[in-house]
Design an enzyme around this catalytic site. Structure first.
Site, PDB file in Angstrom:
ATOM      1  N   LYS A 230       0.859  99.825  57.384  1.00 60.45           N
ATOM      2  CA  LYS A 230       0.839 101.105  56.662  1.00 60.45           C
ATOM      3  C   LYS A 230       2.189 101.802  56.800  1.00 60.45           C
ATOM      4  CE  LYS A 230      -4.125 101.366  57.257  1.00 60.45           C
ATOM      5  NZ  LYS A 230      -5.255 101.792  58.080  1.00 60.45           N
TER       6      LYS A 230
ATOM      7  N   ASP B 167      -8.037 108.712  53.647  1.00 57.08           N
ATOM      8  CA  ASP B 167      -8.973 107.577  53.726  1.00 57.08           C
ATOM      9  C   ASP B 167     -10.162 107.801  52.798  1.00 57.08           C
ATOM     10  OD1 ASP B 167      -8.282 105.389  55.234  1.00 57.08           O
ATOM     11  OD2 ASP B 167      -8.921 106.252  57.148  1.00 57.08           O
TER      12      ASP B 167
ATOM     13  N   GLN C 229      -7.102 105.809  62.593  1.00 58.76           N
ATOM     14  CA  GLN C 229      -7.304 104.361  62.535  1.00 58.76           C
ATOM     15  C   GLN C 229      -8.600 103.970  63.241  1.00 58.76           C
ATOM     16  OE1 GLN C 229      -5.421 102.061  60.796  1.00 58.76           O
ATOM     17  NE2 GLN C 229      -7.074 100.661  61.347  1.00 58.76           N
TER      18      GLN C 229
END
Ligand code: NAP
Length: 288
Positions: free
Chosen positions: A50, A117, A94
């Site tokens: 990422k 997200d 995460q």
């Protein structure tokens, strides 16, 4: 006839080019914060990918790392301070978090406008309302982008989604059924009586189940479009490292399907690209 490869890498590269254009007109450098707790090696690989993607696009990234024994309160405080930081446009936690942390309540704490997200209930709920201009979970959004990029006709087609998780299967089914995509969708899960029969009737199969190579060639209607979301690590003594990655779809499905996404190189790169897209969208909307 062998299926055409549904090339997620190429689709992600096209999307990145469009994102670069948007970033150049955005008036601000998009800024993503990634919170990682503990030392799970796979999570660190995902975060590295990422961060690399941010670097390629000129998105600023800030990495906030906690040891695995950190308290939930410490992570909570970090999220609140990231919410209040007006220079930040995206916040990502995460997954997975250590067992002593409540991932759901930490996700709920993220400001929905920075929830790149797309896992906050406010963002998931918008999908049910057919409001698709917000933060949509990156993996199902990436699958939709890939299907459109490959000109796959969805309207009136029968789609089967295997899996009903909040982050992949369920939003995927909603996106396929939403106005504009207009597929007729069946969700297959662990209590489904005959998953094979459901898949055999589908024009489009999206496998997001986490079971290596579960979708066999005799599960697939000739000419169907098959998207393999699965990422599974399986033992393979022929490889130096002793394992290989496998999808949820058996590779021989390529002899039956018309289009098949590979693992790796299919949905994975699209997931990262959609995270970048959500970050840019958030920066645009906060600075418009
Ligand atoms: P998950 O939360 O474990 O959900 C799996 C789903 O599969 C559940 O809904 C489960 O049903 C269903 N299932 C399990 N066994 C089944 C069976 N035998 N028949 C039918 N359905 C069954 O997993 P996830 O997070 O959605 O991820 C799914 C896969 O995608 C994993 O391999 C994951 O690594 C991969 N993934 C890839 C990306 C990417 O970027 N490529 C991103 C996210 C996830 P129940 O609800 O009944 O238990």
């Amino acid at each position: 006839m062998a299926a055409i490869r549904l090339d997620g890498k190429a689709c992600a590269a096209d999307l990145e080019e469009r994102l670069k254009q948007r970033i150049s007109k955005c008036g601000v450098t998009p800024h993503l914060a990634v919170v990682i707790v503990g030392d799970d090696p796979a999570s660190h690989v995902y975060v590295r990918n990422k961060v690399r993607s941010c670097e390629r696009l000129g998105i600023k990234s800030t990495h906030i790392e906690f040891p695995s024994e950190a308290s939930e309160e410490e992570v909570r405080e970090a999220i609140i301070s990231l919410n209040n930081d007006s220079s930040l446009h995206g916040i990502l936690i995460q997954s997975p978090l250590p067992n002593h942390m409540d991932e759901e309540s930490l996700t709920d704490l993220i400001d929905p406008s920075k929830d790149v997200d797309g896992f906050h209930p406010a963002n998931l709920g918008r999908i049910v309302q057919g409001r698709l201009d917000g933060m949509i979970p990156c993996t199902p959004a990436g699958v939709m982008e890939m299907l459109r990029w490959a000109d796959v006709e969805m309207s009136g087609k029968k789609a089967v989604v295997i899996g009903r998780s909040f982050n992949v299967g369920m939003p995927q089914a909603l996106l396929l059924a939403a106005k504009g995509a207009d597929a007729t969708v069946t969700i297959v899960h662990s209590r489904t009586k005959d998953a094979k029969a459901e898949c055999l009737s589908a024009d489009i199969v999206i496998a997001a189940v986490g079971r290596p190579e579960m979708v066999m060639p005799d599960w697939v209607k000739p000419g169907a479009v098959v998207v393999d979301v699965g990422i599974n690590r399986i033992d393979d003594e022929t490889r130096e490292r002793g394992w290989r990655l496998a999808g949820d779809v058996h590779p021989d499905v390529a002899n039956i399907a018309s289009l098949l996404s590979p693992v790796p190189g299919g949905v994975g790169p699209m997931t990262v690209a959609m995270l970048m897209a959500n970050t840019v969208t958030s920066a645009e909307s906060q600075h418009s």
